[in-house]
Each structure stands twice: as C-alpha cells, then as structure tokens.
Design an enzyme around this catalytic site. Structure first.
Site, mmCIF file in Angstrom:
data_model
loop_
_atom_site.group_PDB
_atom_site.id
_atom_site.type_symbol
_atom_site.label_atom_id
_atom_site.label_comp_id
_atom_site.label_asym_id
_atom_site.label_seq_id
_atom_site.Cartn_x
_atom_site.Cartn_y
_atom_site.Cartn_z
ATOM 1 N N LYS A 242 0.835 -1.203 0.000
ATOM 2 C CA LYS A 242 0.000 0.000 0.000
ATOM 3 C C LYS A 242 0.871 1.255 0.000
ATOM 4 C CE LYS A 242 -3.815 -2.531 1.993
ATOM 5 N NZ LYS A 242 -4.599 -2.919 3.164
ATOM 6 N N GLN B 12 -5.077 -1.729 9.205
ATOM 7 C CA GLN B 12 -4.832 -3.039 8.607
ATOM 8 C C GLN B 12 -5.446 -4.136 9.484
ATOM 9 O OE1 GLN B 12 -3.387 -3.605 5.531
ATOM 10 N NE2 GLN B 12 -3.994 -5.703 5.888
ATOM 11 N N ASP C 37 -11.366 2.237 3.168
ATOM 12 C CA ASP C 37 -11.602 0.805 2.984
ATOM 13 C C ASP C 37 -13.068 0.508 2.658
ATOM 14 O OD1 ASP C 37 -9.421 -0.941 3.018
ATOM 15 O OD2 ASP C 37 -9.156 -0.769 5.188
#
Length: 285
Positions: free
Chosen positions: A56, A100, A123
């Site tokens: 990422k 995460q 997300d």
C-alpha cells in the site's frame, strides 16, 4: 464439447492502467495545491499484514499520495488505538485512514471500523458507507468488489441483465459484491455454505464470483459453459504455489473469461484503495 480459449482477465495490466490514471489526477491536484494523504495503521507485526502494508505504501508513492505510517506494538490497547483514530479524524491534512486487519484478539474490529470518520474510511467498511452503497448514495465502496466491477467493465464484459452468482457473504467481499452487481443491473444470487445444491445454483451463472475461502473448491461441475469466472480466493498450496477458490486448470477451458491467481483480483484491491484515497478529497469537500 469444443475446448475454448478463455479471455484471461489481466488484473496486473488493468490495475496498472487505473494507477496511471490516478497518478495523473494526483499530479493535477498537486498543481492546485491539494496533496492527498493516507494514514496507515498496523497493530502488531503479522507477516502477511506487513506485506500488505508495504504494498500500500509503495502504491501511494507511485501515485503521489503522501502516506503516514503508524506501526503500533501488539500490546497496544483498544483505547490507545481509538485515541489515535480520533486524532487522525480531526486532522485536516489527513484524507484517508486505514487500519490493517486482522487486529490482535483483544481489540474489537467493529468498534475500530466504526470509529473512523465515514468520509475518511477509504476501505469502505464503515456501516454508513455500507448503508450508502445499499441505498445508492455516494460513499466509499469496499476495494475488492469495486475492483472486480472495474475488471469486468474494462474487459468489455456486460453485467446488465446477466445472471450473477456470488459465492460467499462476507461483509468485505460477498455482500458489497452482490450490491454492486445489482447496481450494474445484474440479476444477483448470493450463495454460501448453507446453500442447498450449490452446483445447481452456480451452473446458472453467466458471471460467477467465488469468494469462499476454500482452495480449488470450484471445479468444472459448478460452471455453465461460456461463463465468466472471477476468483477472489488466495491460498498457498503444499508446494508453496498460489491458488484460488477455483480449480483454474479444470475450469478455464469451459469459461469465456476467467481471472488467474495470482494476477487477477489481487492487484485490483490496492488500485481501488488508491482510487478511494484520491476520491476522498471530493467527498470531504
């Protein structure tokens, strides 16, 4: 039955295309003095998570998005994590906040997801964004399903009017996938571990999305000839080779199009995360 050569849907190439488009967008925004910033939080040092976080960060660098990394110890308390999120929510110079997953067992994932401001939830996991998707309002869409829609569209595959079957009903893939296919005018069935006669259901599919989490479970018996098969799974087999939820060798000859593993859905997830980061600036205005 004649063997056909399926169209192999190249997620690497399509994600590279999207990243290049985003790179141009980000550069144009910089010209106007707008710098996109993503905060990435990792708790503990799960090796798989570290790999994802690294990917990422690299994608951000490529596109021209500033990334702030918060690497927290395994023993970080839920309260400390929520305090950090609250601080990032308040920062005007932070556009996206990403935690995460999975988190250590002592931290409640739902609580953490709910703490991120919906306008910074790149997300697309916050209940408000999921609800927005459900009723057709603007918001962030979960990256993997959004990436799958791009794979289909950019490969010239028609969704409207088609029988679409999604196997799996997770909040991250299965459910939003069904909603997105519906938004594109597909006729959608969601199947799962409790579905009776799964093969009969999947054999109707013009577009089959496998998000089961079981290596090579989908064999040719599940496939209608000429179907488009999208494989969301990723597993490491005994020999260390990567495979998906679909038995590729067996299924491919029946398909009109199929995604490989690796190199299919995987690269798209990060491309769409980057897309959400760039879009976040508009949503926050």
């Amino acid at each position: 039955m004649g063997k056909r050569m399926p169209q192999i849907i190249d997620g690497k190439a399509i994600s590279a295309q999207i990243k290049d488009e985003l790179k141009e967008k980000a550069a144009a925004m910089k010209e106007e003095g707008i710098e996109v910033t993503l905060a990435v939080i990792q708790v503990g040092n799960d090796p798989a998570s570290s790999v994802y976080v690294g990917n990422k960060k690299r994608a951000c660098e490529y596109i021209g998005i500033r990334s702030l990394a918060y690497e927290l110890a395994e023993e970080t308390t839920e309260e400390e994590l929520l305090t950090l999120i609250a601080r990032l929510n308040d920062r005007k110079d932070v556009n996206g906040i990403l935690v995460q997953l999975p988190l250590p067992a002592h931290i409640c994932e739902d609580k953490v997801i709910g703490a991120i401001h919906p306008a910074k939830d790149v997300d697309g996991f916050h209940p408000r964004n999921v609800g927005a998707l459900c009723i057709g309002q603007p918001g962030f869409v979960s990256c993997t399903p959004a990436g799958i829609i791009q794979l289909l569209k950019r490969s010239g595959i028609e969704i409207a009017g088609k029988e679409c079957v999604v196997i799996g009903r997770s909040n991250i893939v299965g459910k939003p996938m069904a909603l997105l296919l519906l938004r594109e005018n597909g006729t959608v069935t969601v199947a799962h571990s409790r579905t009776e006669d799964l093969m009969a259901v999947t054999k109707r599919a013009d577009i089959l999305v496998a998000a089961v989490g079981r290596p090579r479970m989908i064999t040719k018996e599940y496939i209608k000839e000429g179907a488009v098969v999208i494989d969301v799974g990723i597993h490491r087999s005994e020999g260390g080779k990567l495979c998906g939820d679909v038995d590729y060798e067996e299924v491919a000859p029946l398909c009109s199009a199929i995604t490989p593993v690796p190199g299919g859905v995987g690269p798209m997830t990060i491309a769409m995360l980057m897309h959400n980061c760039v879009e976040s600036v508009k949503l926050q205005e």
